[in-house]
Design a protein around this motif. Structure first.
Motif, short mmCIF file in Angstrom:
data_model
loop_
_atom_site.label_atom_id
_atom_site.label_comp_id
_atom_site.label_asym_id
_atom_site.label_seq_id
_atom_site.Cartn_x
_atom_site.Cartn_y
_atom_site.Cartn_z
N ASP A 68 -13.34 -55.11 -14.27
CA ASP A 68 -14.20 -54.94 -13.11
C ASP A 68 -15.66 -55.16 -13.49
O ASP A 68 -16.41 -55.82 -12.76
CB ASP A 68 -14.03 -53.55 -12.50
N TYR B 170 -18.01 -58.07 -11.84
CA TYR B 170 -19.05 -57.72 -10.87
C TYR B 170 -20.45 -57.49 -11.43
O TYR B 170 -21.40 -57.41 -10.66
CB TYR B 170 -18.62 -56.47 -10.09
N PRO C 40 -8.81 -56.98 -14.58
CA PRO C 40 -9.07 -55.98 -13.54
C PRO C 40 -7.81 -55.47 -12.85
O PRO C 40 -7.84 -54.50 -12.11
CB PRO C 40 -10.00 -56.70 -12.56
#
Length: 77
Positions: free
Chosen positions: A21, A25, A9
């Motif tokens: 990312d 997430y 990331p």
């Protein structure tokens, strides 16, 4: 190629950053990644096996591509 390179990331490469990312997430992608890791560990733990993790890798890359589709290349447009 290590996972850190492919899914970082903090990478300067936009695609690598967005994949990182997503992996960090998105719970659905985390689960697919964990399945891939389990397969890799299983295969590496055997001295000989015909098993590969191709299916798990394809599932992971498809999920990541779907996740980054709208954001990975925005800076280029």
């Amino acid at each position: 190629m290590t996972d850190e390179y492919m899914f970082d990331p903090n990478s300067a490469d936009q695609l690598t950053k967005e994949r990182g990312d997503c992996l960090q997430y998105d719970c659905g992608i985390k689960k697919i990644y964990e399945q891939f890791q389990r397969c890799e560990n299983r295969v590496k733990g055997k001295s000989y096996t015909a098993e590969t993790c191709e299916e798990e890798l394809i599932d992971l890359m498809v999920a990541l591509d779907h996740c980054v589709a709208e954001k990975a290349f925005k800076k280029f447009v």
